[in-house]
Scaffold this motif. Structure first.
Motif, PDB file in Angstrom:
ATOM      1  N   LEU A 295      60.119  46.004  55.067  1.00 45.63           N
ATOM      2  CA  LEU A 295      60.497  46.243  53.618  1.00 45.63           C
ATOM      3  C   LEU A 295      59.547  46.339  52.405  1.00 45.63           C
ATOM      4  CD1 LEU A 295      63.193  46.798  52.079  1.00 45.63           C
ATOM      5  CD2 LEU A 295      63.617  44.353  52.010  1.00 45.63           C
ATOM      6  N   SER A 296      58.704  45.278  52.602  1.00 47.03           N
ATOM      7  CA  SER A 296      57.594  45.171  51.762  1.00 47.03           C
ATOM      8  C   SER A 296      56.799  46.357  51.822  1.00 47.03           C
ATOM      9  CB  SER A 296      56.536  44.187  51.963  1.00 47.03           C
ATOM     10  OG  SER A 296      57.278  42.873  52.090  1.00 47.03           O
ATOM     11  N   GLY A 297      56.282  47.118  52.911  1.00 47.68           N
ATOM     12  CA  GLY A 297      55.618  48.275  52.780  1.00 47.68           C
ATOM     13  C   GLY A 297      56.423  49.614  52.332  1.00 47.68           C
ATOM     14  N   VAL A 298      57.638  49.594  52.359  1.00 42.89           N
ATOM     15  CA  VAL A 298      58.512  50.612  51.734  1.00 42.89           C
ATOM     16  C   VAL A 298      58.637  50.325  50.268  1.00 42.89           C
ATOM     17  CG1 VAL A 298      60.975  51.270  51.421  1.00 42.89           C
ATOM     18  CG2 VAL A 298      60.216  50.936  53.693  1.00 42.89           C
ATOM     19  N   ILE A 299      58.719  49.241  49.768  1.00 40.90           N
ATOM     20  CA  ILE A 299      58.665  48.990  48.464  1.00 40.90           C
ATOM     21  C   ILE A 299      57.368  49.319  47.706  1.00 40.90           C
ATOM     22  CG2 ILE A 299      58.677  47.187  46.551  1.00 40.90           C
ATOM     23  CD1 ILE A 299      60.886  45.865  48.164  1.00 40.90           C
ATOM     24  N   LEU A 300      56.301  49.007  48.515  1.00 41.20           N
ATOM     25  CA  LEU A 300      55.003  49.276  48.223  1.00 41.20           C
ATOM     26  C   LEU A 300      54.651  50.859  48.095  1.00 41.20           C
ATOM     27  CD1 LEU A 300      51.937  48.422  47.410  1.00 41.20           C
ATOM     28  CD2 LEU A 300      51.537  48.620  49.944  1.00 41.20           C
ATOM     29  N   ILE A 301      55.356  51.658  48.903  1.00 41.77           N
ATOM     30  CA  ILE A 301      55.183  53.179  48.900  1.00 41.77           C
ATOM     31  C   ILE A 301      55.846  53.456  47.437  1.00 41.77           C
ATOM     32  CG2 ILE A 301      55.771  55.237  49.889  1.00 41.77           C
ATOM     33  CD1 ILE A 301      55.583  53.620  52.625  1.00 41.77           C
ATOM     34  N   GLY A 302      57.060  53.049  47.245  1.00 40.91           N
ATOM     35  CA  GLY A 302      57.813  53.602  46.036  1.00 40.91           C
ATOM     36  C   GLY A 302      56.789  53.302  44.895  1.00 40.91           C
ATOM     37  N   LEU A 303      56.385  52.124  44.737  1.00 42.31           N
ATOM     38  CA  LEU A 303      55.371  51.621  43.708  1.00 42.31           C
ATOM     39  C   LEU A 303      54.308  52.381  43.398  1.00 42.31           C
ATOM     40  CD1 LEU A 303      55.741  47.511  44.182  1.00 42.31           C
ATOM     41  CD2 LEU A 303      56.939  48.934  42.603  1.00 42.31           C
ATOM     42  N   VAL A 304      53.524  52.724  44.575  1.00 43.43           N
ATOM     43  CA  VAL A 304      52.639  53.691  44.412  1.00 43.43           C
ATOM     44  C   VAL A 304      52.857  54.940  43.799  1.00 43.43           C
ATOM     45  CG1 VAL A 304      50.605  54.707  45.797  1.00 43.43           C
ATOM     46  CG2 VAL A 304      51.170  52.174  46.081  1.00 43.43           C
ATOM     47  N   ASN A 305      53.851  55.669  44.595  1.00 40.73           N
ATOM     48  CA  ASN A 305      54.485  56.838  44.028  1.00 40.73           C
ATOM     49  C   ASN A 305      54.726  56.604  42.653  1.00 40.73           C
ATOM     50  OD1 ASN A 305      54.386  58.193  46.551  1.00 40.73           O
ATOM     51  ND2 ASN A 305      56.381  57.876  47.117  1.00 40.73           N
ATOM     52  N   GLY A 306      55.403  55.712  42.167  1.00 37.06           N
ATOM     53  CA  GLY A 306      55.825  55.731  40.673  1.00 37.06           C
ATOM     54  C   GLY A 306      54.869  55.650  39.873  1.00 37.06           C
ATOM     55  N   PHE A 307      53.837  54.625  40.263  1.00 33.29           N
ATOM     56  CA  PHE A 307      52.613  54.441  39.469  1.00 33.29           C
ATOM     57  C   PHE A 307      51.510  55.565  39.169  1.00 33.29           C
ATOM     58  CE2 PHE A 307      48.114  53.290  38.877  1.00 33.29           C
ATOM     59  CZ  PHE A 307      48.080  52.351  37.924  1.00 33.29           C
ATOM     60  N   LEU A 308      51.332  56.221  40.280  1.00 35.42           N
ATOM     61  CA  LEU A 308      50.699  57.313  40.065  1.00 35.42           C
ATOM     62  C   LEU A 308      51.292  58.538  39.145  1.00 35.42           C
ATOM     63  CD1 LEU A 308      49.342  57.937  43.699  1.00 35.42           C
ATOM     64  CD2 LEU A 308      48.210  57.002  41.908  1.00 35.42           C
ATOM     65  N   VAL A 309      52.740  58.749  39.475  1.00 31.18           N
ATOM     66  CA  VAL A 309      53.435  59.709  38.493  1.00 31.18           C
ATOM     67  C   VAL A 309      53.453  59.209  37.015  1.00 31.18           C
ATOM     68  CG1 VAL A 309      55.412  60.929  37.994  1.00 31.18           C
ATOM     69  CG2 VAL A 309      55.020  60.608  40.567  1.00 31.18           C
ATOM     70  N   ALA A 310      53.739  57.892  36.956  1.00 30.14           N
ATOM     71  CA  ALA A 310      54.005  57.345  35.596  1.00 30.14           C
ATOM     72  C   ALA A 310      52.734  56.938  34.793  1.00 30.14           C
ATOM     73  CB  ALA A 310      54.758  56.073  35.680  1.00 30.14           C
ATOM     74  N   TYR A 311      51.792  56.403  35.342  1.00 30.30           N
ATOM     75  CA  TYR A 311      50.490  55.871  34.699  1.00 30.30           C
ATOM     76  C   TYR A 311      49.309  56.791  34.819  1.00 30.30           C
ATOM     77  CZ  TYR A 311      53.325  51.806  33.741  1.00 30.30           C
ATOM     78  OH  TYR A 311      54.286  50.906  33.397  1.00 30.30           O
ATOM     79  N   ALA A 312      49.254  57.355  36.191  1.00 31.82           N
ATOM     80  CA  ALA A 312      48.080  58.173  36.438  1.00 31.82           C
ATOM     81  C   ALA A 312      48.299  59.554  35.762  1.00 31.82           C
ATOM     82  CB  ALA A 312      47.639  58.064  37.766  1.00 31.82           C
ATOM     83  N   GLU A 313      49.677  59.866  35.766  1.00 29.97           N
ATOM     84  CA  GLU A 313      50.286  61.251  35.381  1.00 29.97           C
ATOM     85  C   GLU A 313      49.956  62.286  36.230  1.00 29.97           C
ATOM     86  OE1 GLU A 313      49.149  61.718  31.246  1.00 29.97           O
ATOM     87  OE2 GLU A 313      50.405  60.307  30.341  1.00 29.97           O
ATOM     88  N   VAL A 314      50.058  62.213  37.437  1.00 25.04           N
ATOM     89  CA  VAL A 314      49.681  63.069  38.503  1.00 25.04           C
ATOM     90  C   VAL A 314      51.076  63.738  39.048  1.00 25.04           C
ATOM     91  CG1 VAL A 314      49.223  63.673  40.823  1.00 25.04           C
ATOM     92  CG2 VAL A 314      47.985  61.871  39.766  1.00 25.04           C
ATOM     93  N   PRO A 315      51.280  65.074  38.905  1.00 20.27           N
ATOM     94  CA  PRO A 315      52.490  65.569  39.223  1.00 20.27           C
ATOM     95  C   PRO A 315      53.357  65.057  40.456  1.00 20.27           C
ATOM     96  CG  PRO A 315      51.127  67.332  38.557  1.00 20.27           C
ATOM     97  CD  PRO A 315      50.122  66.010  38.616  1.00 20.27           C
ATOM     98  N   ALA A 316      54.633  64.616  40.180  1.00 18.55           N
ATOM     99  CA  ALA A 316      55.372  64.293  41.103  1.00 18.55           C
ATOM    100  C   ALA A 316      55.322  64.808  42.592  1.00 18.55           C
ATOM    101  CB  ALA A 316      56.752  63.843  40.937  1.00 18.55           C
ATOM    102  N   ILE A 317      55.256  66.201  42.570  1.00 19.33           N
ATOM    103  CA  ILE A 317      55.349  66.808  43.822  1.00 19.33           C
ATOM    104  C   ILE A 317      54.262  66.921  44.641  1.00 19.33           C
ATOM    105  CG2 ILE A 317      54.226  69.149  42.936  1.00 19.33           C
ATOM    106  CD1 ILE A 317      56.174  70.638  44.590  1.00 19.33           C
TER     107      ILE A 317
END
Length: 328
Positions: free
Chosen positions: A101-123
């Motif tokens: 579950l920690s790994g799953v949450i980490l993946i979600g956080l990394v996806n969100g961080f890269l989209v939100a703060y690094a501004e990399v397109p979500a796709i």
């Protein structure tokens, strides 16, 4: 004024059109296909879309906020396969569940961080994370494509549970549909999802936490993917990682988009997911009864998805801001 409201009820939109098509297919199949209207088959229809519906709920939250999550299927399959692998290796239930579950949450956080703060397109972000999750777990952690549920584990018992002859997956899907509905409709952060999806610049200027909300949405999607994977393992008593290379992702998008959730963001909700799941479940069931080969089933589904995207583009045109953001 009352006349106008009454007239509005008859204005067709994608949601009402899909609902009407679903009703027509249901009626035609009821009279034309032997065995379709039996209680066992109707339960099978609902059961078949329960896991798909949970995945679509997570996808809906992301799409409403102007994003997309291509990693959902990889997270679903590989996290549960890892979880089962650890249990089969002698790990305790609490330890294995907490780590995965920690790994799953980490993946979600990394996806969100890269989209939100690094501004990399979500796709691109979620496509890369899907490839990484699948490649790393399959090559470094698990030893086979299919990982069985250990004998006597609670997932085996869960798969056999029924209430009023209805499998427990259906009730779990209904529960999460209610939770997501309440989150989107009655919580402050749920309303922020719509505001940010409709106009992220205006939402940011109004003081809404747009970037943290993005991270939250991808984390919710990852957690729901893990839950869908647990239900899959409970039903099949194993997790086959080859599902990552199947058409399941397209089925998830089909359920969300065909039900009326706009890809341009800010539109749709749980009701649209339920309508899309109903049409998809009935359609897949009728094609199975008719014995249409799988390759042609995929062709039909892809044609419907393409039509739904075209209709969405007409009904919800992408504005200049959406095009510049490049989320999807």
């Amino acid at each position: 004024m009352d006349t106008k409201k009454g007239f509005d009820l008859f204005i067709l939109n994608q949601e009402r059109i899909v609902l009407a098509i679903t009703a027509v297919i249901f009626v035609v199949a009821s009279f034309g296909l032997p065995g379709f209207l039996t209680p066992d088959n109707l339960v099978a229809v609902v059961r078949s879309v329960s896991v798909l519906g949970i995945l679509a709920l997570g996808m809906a939250v992301v799409i409403i906020g102007r994003g997309i999550d291509l990693s959902a299927v990889a997270v679903m399959a590989m996290s549960v396969a890892w979880y089962l692998q650890m249990l089969n290796a002698g790990w305790s239930e609490a330890g294995a569940l907490a780590l995965v579950l920690s790994g799953v949450i980490l993946i979600g956080l990394v996806n969100g961080f890269l989209v939100a703060y690094a501004e990399v397109p979500a796709i691109f972000v979620t496509l890369a994370s899907a490839s990484f999750v699948f490649g790393y777990v399959r090559s470094q952690i698990i030893t086979a494509d299919a990982v069985p549920v250990p004998n006597g584990h609670w997932l085996q018992s869960l798969g056999a549970v029924q209430f009023l002859d209805v499998p427990v997956e259906v009730f779990i899907f209904a529960t999460f549909a209610l939770i997501v509905f309440l989150f989107l409709r009655f919580t402050k952060w749920g309303r922020y999802v719509y505001f940010a999806g409709d106009n992220p610049v205006a939402a940011r200027n109004a003081g809404m936490p747009v970037r943290p909300m993005l991270v939250l949405r991808y984390t919710i999607s990852a957690i729901l993917s893990f839950i869908a994977g647990l239900l899959t393992a409970a039903s099949l008593h194993s997790m086959n990682t080859r599902v990552v290379n199947s058409t399941l992702f397209y089925d998830i998008v089909l359920v969300a988009v065909i039900g009326g959730i706009g890809l341009s963001g800010g539109k749709g909700g749980v009701r649209n997911v339920l309508i899309g799941a109903a049409l998809t479940g009935i359609l897949l069931n009728t094609m199975t009864i008719i014995d249409i080969p799988l390759i042609y089933q995929n062709l039909i589904k892809s044609t419907i998805l393409l039509a739904a995207i075209i209709i969405d583009g007409v009904l919800n045109p992408r504005d200049e801001q959406t095009a510049q953001q490049g989320d999807i």
